[in-house]
Motif scaffolding. Structure first.
Motif, PDB file in Angstrom:
ATOM      1  N   TYR A 206       0.847  -1.196   0.000  1.00 19.37           N
ATOM      2  CA  TYR A 206       0.000   0.000   0.000  1.00 19.37           C
ATOM      3  C   TYR A 206       0.877   1.238   0.000  1.00 19.37           C
ATOM      4  N   ALA A 208       0.551   5.120   0.763  1.00 15.18           N
ATOM      5  CA  ALA A 208      -0.288   6.193   1.316  1.00 15.18           C
ATOM      6  C   ALA A 208       0.181   7.549   0.804  1.00 15.18           C
ATOM      7  N   SER A 247      -5.668   2.479   4.847  1.00 17.17           N
ATOM      8  CA  SER A 247      -4.441   1.703   4.963  1.00 17.17           C
ATOM      9  C   SER A 247      -4.687   0.359   5.644  1.00 17.17           C
TER      10      SER A 247
END
Length: 274
Positions: A206, A208, A247
């Motif tokens: 992921y 961010a 997240s």
């Protein structure tokens, strides 16, 4: 360990400042008070009025955590400064324009908190806060640069309705929002391919980005128990949003809802410097 609304120990170093973050200072009361006067002349020969104290808080262990911890924090704010040849800053009850330092400390997130993810060292944030207060409302904003475990910019914006039922008691409540740069958010909410493998796939890869990190509501109750002695209770609820709220660090092992409660005691001091 997380100290989200952490120690404001650097506040009193910057003398030409108004109250930092949520700390507002109120004038001493009198059994038969006269109508409030905001003029700087009320301070007479006093050149520096400030407040110091200490408090305790219950808050998330780290940013996005669903576990809570108890922590101590310092209280330090400036109500009024008079500099000969330059002018005076501040005034009674904090009304009007204010500008001052904004300081925050975020404790480390170690390996045991989120197994498989990299630890994050302690983060230090230093910047400025500005606001404007009327009799029954205020608006404010702050921006800080973070360094240490996380780097980048982070700041807060908000507004409050204010009630003053008595000369000794003030109540505040209003919406708040936190905005952070992509570098800052990445330190707490991104997951690298290496972390994905190390966590055995528990945390998906992921990235961010920056933007709004949280939105919420904050409130404060402040009471002058004795002249120049204050008790302040404050609480807040923040909801992690956008890239922070989505997240896997939060959705798989944390909580989007972040709560805080603090209780502090403080005393006002006055000095004649010039």
């Amino acid at each position: 360990m997380q100290m989200r609304f952490a120690v404001t120990v650097a506040t009193f170093v910057l003398a030409a400042a108004m109250p930092a973050m949520a700390q507002d200072v109120y004038a001493p009361y009198d059994p038969n008070p006269a109508p409030p006067v905001v003029a700087a002349d009320d301070y007479g020969a006093t050149d520096f009025v400030f407040e110091l104290g200490i408090g305790g808080a219950v808050q998330p262990e780290y940013l996005g955590s669903d576990d809570y911890m108890a922590a101590l924090y310092g209280i330090a704010s400036v109500e009024y400064v008079n500099i000969p040849g330059i002018g005076s800053f501040g005034g009674r009850d904090g009304r009007g324009f204010s500008i001052g330092p904004s300081v925050n400390y975020v404790g480390e997130r170690d390996f045991s908190d989120l197994r498989g993810l990299d630890p994050v060292d302690a983060t230090y944030e230093l910047g400025l806060r500005a606001g404007y207060e009327w009799d029954h409302a205020e608006v404010y904003g702050s921006v800080r640069y973070a360094f240490g475990g996380a780097e980048g910019f982070v700041g807060d914006i908000g507004a409050n309705l204010i009630a003053r039922p008595t000369e000794q008691l003030s109540l505040k409540v209003g919406p708040t929002a936190t905005i952070a740069s992509s570098d800052y958010n990445a330190s707490y909410f991104s997951v690298s391919p290496r972390e994905f493998l190390r966590s055995n796939g528990r945390f998906d890869v992921y990235n961010a980005g920056g933007g709004f990190q949280s939105v919420g509501v904050a409130g404060e109750a402040r009471y002058e128990v004795f002249t120049d002695y204050f008790v302040t209770a404050d609480a807040s609820w923040d909801r992690l949003v956008d890239d922070a709220g989505d997240s896997p660090v939060v959705t798989k092992a944390g909580d989007e809802d972040q709560y805080y409660f603090g209780l502090g005691i403080s005393k006002r001091f006055s000095l004649d410097l010039f």
